[in-house]
Design an enzyme around this catalytic site. Sequence first.
Site, PDB file in Angstrom:
ATOM      1  N   ARG A   1       3.255  -0.734   4.893  1.00  0.00           N
ATOM      2  CA  ARG A   1       3.550   0.446   4.078  1.00  0.00           C
ATOM      3  C   ARG A   1       3.887   1.614   4.994  1.00  0.00           C
ATOM      4  NH1 ARG A   1      -0.504   2.377   2.365  1.00  0.00           N
ATOM      5  NH2 ARG A   1      -2.133   0.921   2.974  1.00  0.00           N
TER       6      ARG A   1
ATOM      7  N   TYR B   1       9.380  -4.838   2.605  1.00  0.00           N
ATOM      8  CA  TYR B   1       7.964  -5.183   2.793  1.00  0.00           C
ATOM      9  C   TYR B   1       7.195  -5.006   1.477  1.00  0.00           C
ATOM     10  CZ  TYR B   1       3.067  -4.867   3.668  1.00  0.00           C
ATOM     11  OH  TYR B   1       1.724  -5.064   3.555  1.00  0.00           O
TER      12      TYR B   1
ATOM     13  N   LYS C   1       1.121  -1.025  -5.489  1.00  0.00           N
ATOM     14  CA  LYS C   1       0.640   0.297  -5.086  1.00  0.00           C
ATOM     15  C   LYS C   1       1.353   1.415  -5.853  1.00  0.00           C
ATOM     16  CE  LYS C   1      -1.981  -1.542  -1.998  1.00  0.00           C
ATOM     17  NZ  LYS C   1      -3.436  -1.563  -2.230  1.00  0.00           N
TER      18      LYS C   1
ATOM     19  N   HIS D   1      -8.397   1.768  -6.314  1.00  0.00           N
ATOM     20  CA  HIS D   1      -8.137   0.793  -5.254  1.00  0.00           C
ATOM     21  C   HIS D   1      -9.420  -0.025  -5.058  1.00  0.00           C
ATOM     22  CE1 HIS D   1      -6.607   0.183  -0.832  1.00  0.00           C
ATOM     23  NE2 HIS D   1      -6.244  -0.806  -1.606  1.00  0.00           N
TER      24      HIS D   1
ATOM     25  N   SER E   1      -7.495  -0.212   2.954  1.00  0.00           N
ATOM     26  CA  SER E   1      -6.703  -1.427   3.188  1.00  0.00           C
ATOM     27  C   SER E   1      -7.239  -2.207   4.394  1.00  0.00           C
ATOM     28  CB  SER E   1      -5.251  -1.047   3.461  1.00  0.00           C
ATOM     29  OG  SER E   1      -4.789  -0.232   2.421  1.00  0.00           O
TER      30      SER E   1
ATOM     31  N   CYS F   1      -9.942  -3.874   4.918  1.00  0.00           N
ATOM     32  CA  CYS F   1     -11.375  -3.745   5.256  1.00  0.00           C
ATOM     33  C   CYS F   1     -12.202  -4.824   4.576  1.00  0.00           C
ATOM     34  CB  CYS F   1     -11.899  -2.369   4.856  1.00  0.00           C
ATOM     35  SG  CYS F   1     -11.363  -1.066   5.966  1.00  0.00           S
TER      36      CYS F   1
ATOM     37  N   ASP G   1      -7.982  -6.065  -5.354  1.00  0.00           N
ATOM     38  CA  ASP G   1      -7.330  -4.863  -4.800  1.00  0.00           C
ATOM     39  C   ASP G   1      -7.299  -3.676  -5.756  1.00  0.00           C
ATOM     40  OD1 ASP G   1      -5.972  -3.645  -2.605  1.00  0.00           O
ATOM     41  OD2 ASP G   1      -4.068  -3.873  -3.649  1.00  0.00           O
TER      42      ASP G   1
ATOM     43  N   ARG H   1       0.976 -11.572   5.535  1.00  0.00           N
ATOM     44  CA  ARG H   1       0.372 -11.666   4.201  1.00  0.00           C
ATOM     45  C   ARG H   1       0.598 -13.013   3.547  1.00  0.00           C
ATOM     46  NH1 ARG H   1      -2.076  -6.723   2.033  1.00  0.00           N
ATOM     47  NH2 ARG H   1      -1.740  -5.200   3.669  1.00  0.00           N
TER      48      ARG H   1
HETATM   49  C1  OXD Z   1      -2.977  -2.418   1.025  1.00  0.00           C
HETATM   50  C2  OXD Z   1      -2.728  -3.674   0.307  1.00  0.00           C
HETATM   51  O1  OXD Z   1      -2.221  -2.081   1.950  1.00  0.00           O
HETATM   52  O2  OXD Z   1      -3.537  -4.014  -0.564  1.00  0.00           O
HETATM   53  O3  OXD Z   1      -3.945  -1.725   0.659  1.00  0.00           O
HETATM   54  O4  OXD Z   1      -1.715  -4.342   0.555  1.00  0.00           O
HETATM   55 MN    MN Z   2      -4.949  -2.476  -1.033  1.00  0.00          MN
END
Ligand code: OXD
Ligand code: MN
Length: 586
Positions: free
Chosen positions: A69, A197, A206, A226, A248, A250, A277, A370
Amino acid sequence: MTTNQTVLQWINQMKELVTPDNVVWIDGSEEQLESLRKQAVASGELKPLNQEKLPGCYLHNTAVNDVARVEHRTFICTRKQDDAGPTNNWMDPEEAYKMLYDIARGSYKGRTMYIIPYSMGPIGSPLAKIGIEVTDSIYVVLNMAIMTRVSSKVFDVLGDSNDWVRGLHCRCDINEEKRYICHFPEDNTIISVNSGYGGNVLLGKKCFALRIASYQGKQEKWMAEHMLILGIENPQGEVKYIAAAFPSACGKTNLAMLIPPEHYLKQGYKVWCVGDDIAWMRQGPDGRLWAINPENGFFGVAPGTNEKSNPNALATTRKNTIFTNVALNLDDNTVWWEGLDKNPPKNALNWKGEKYDPASGEKLAHPNSRFTAPAKNCPCISPEFESPQGVPISAIVFGGRRAKLAPLVYQSKDWENGVFVGSIMASETTAAATGAVGVVRRDPMAMLPFCGYHMGDYFAHWLEMGKMLGDKAPKIFHVNWFRQDENGNFIWPGFGENMRVLNWIIDRCEGKVDAVETPIGYLPKPEDIDLTGLDMSVDTLKTILEVDKDAWREEAEGIKEFYTKFGDRLPAVLKNQLDNLIKNLA
Ligand code: OXD
Ligand code: MN
């Protein structure tokens, strides 16, 4: 596919703008998706993987300049700049439309326009919302078909309504200098140009489910967060649900799919994943807060996912999954990433698609590589996953990646104090966004990159929700799995062992266990965290269950400075909370 005039008009406007050679409406059928997969394979956009070991799986490589991102190129375009707030980039909507339309104009020449109708949340659920994404990328279509409910049926639900989110995605030529991810919350519109991406182009995720939806939630009195959602089933078969916000990369996906330690399993405990998420939460008819996961799949970080850290995620990716920017093992045409196992393939292509040189010391997979995998593949997907009314939330958990300071777990004193705890969240940055990794930054409610309006107003909205929920409000906690010792080793084992902390949280919600009051909130008595079968002494546990007042005083100074950003849009309640914290630490 629809007679909805608002839809048809917008599609016509987009057609005139981007001038595609062809237009294809996506109906979500397997035949249509399969023919798109074939086309993507023929063009090289997707590589089919070993169909015996990984049936229905493909690999995609993004451009090397387009792997995460781009927060510095993400904009909230509200009429008044102040409404975007100090934590968002802002652009005037008129200027933004003009600039974006200039970039998009004619950019589908020689390409096909795919029109994707989708639902965030089970189709027809009172908590769900509808979007339409227009894209020139088959990769986007195929990912959206995993991540959302793509179907012509959404038009039956939509009828003539104008309550849907417009999303225009143009790949253009993936020019970093002209990459923009722009949101127009006042117009329910998203425009994303010059990226391929996921986080920038799967507009349901998002862009819609957090940035636009957070703004909608403020207007309509609900919350877009989130957060993962998980259910803990006790041996009596009762399930309690927790929603948890972490920045993100974590470990949200790991926590959401946690497998409890052996002795919990033996007693009959189970953990169910509702989402990893995003959570959309509304007050239900019974007054409680109910949540759905608006997504239909997982866009998870691959590196670090393995049999130990997250066997459920790994199992989820074994079929019908699209991998992005992982390494390709040329010997058996399977995928690999750092942390999958200790045997990196010798004969492989790295995430850039180059022949890998083991002597180079470079990473095989991109740190933000991913997998896009269907939720229904997940062995522990909740039986309530498709439930239109969602699940009732007992606890909200905030967490960050902090080597020091934040204890393993603490409970806020009440909802207002819990909003304060969420607002002061901080975490070390990760590879999910471009920029430096490992720097501590404030990330309130893990929403810093995702809140579609002024964050001061967002805090006020949280406080309002608390008033509305009254004594039915979930209890609010904070956790930190990432405390390190002097040698930089993690003290808490994490992963499945986090169940021990979740159990304390649920016990607190049910009033079954006592706690110690401290200046920051209620901490567990060390003996109340179950250490059965764990190689950890109570003394070690105590080191991550204490409140270092000096360190917290310093932290409070940082919070004070952070809060000044919000000016008079910072709710007085939070200012008072901070004053109280400082007083309690004195
Ligand atoms: C992020 C995702 O970047 O969930 O938070 O992809
Ligand atoms: Mn996320």
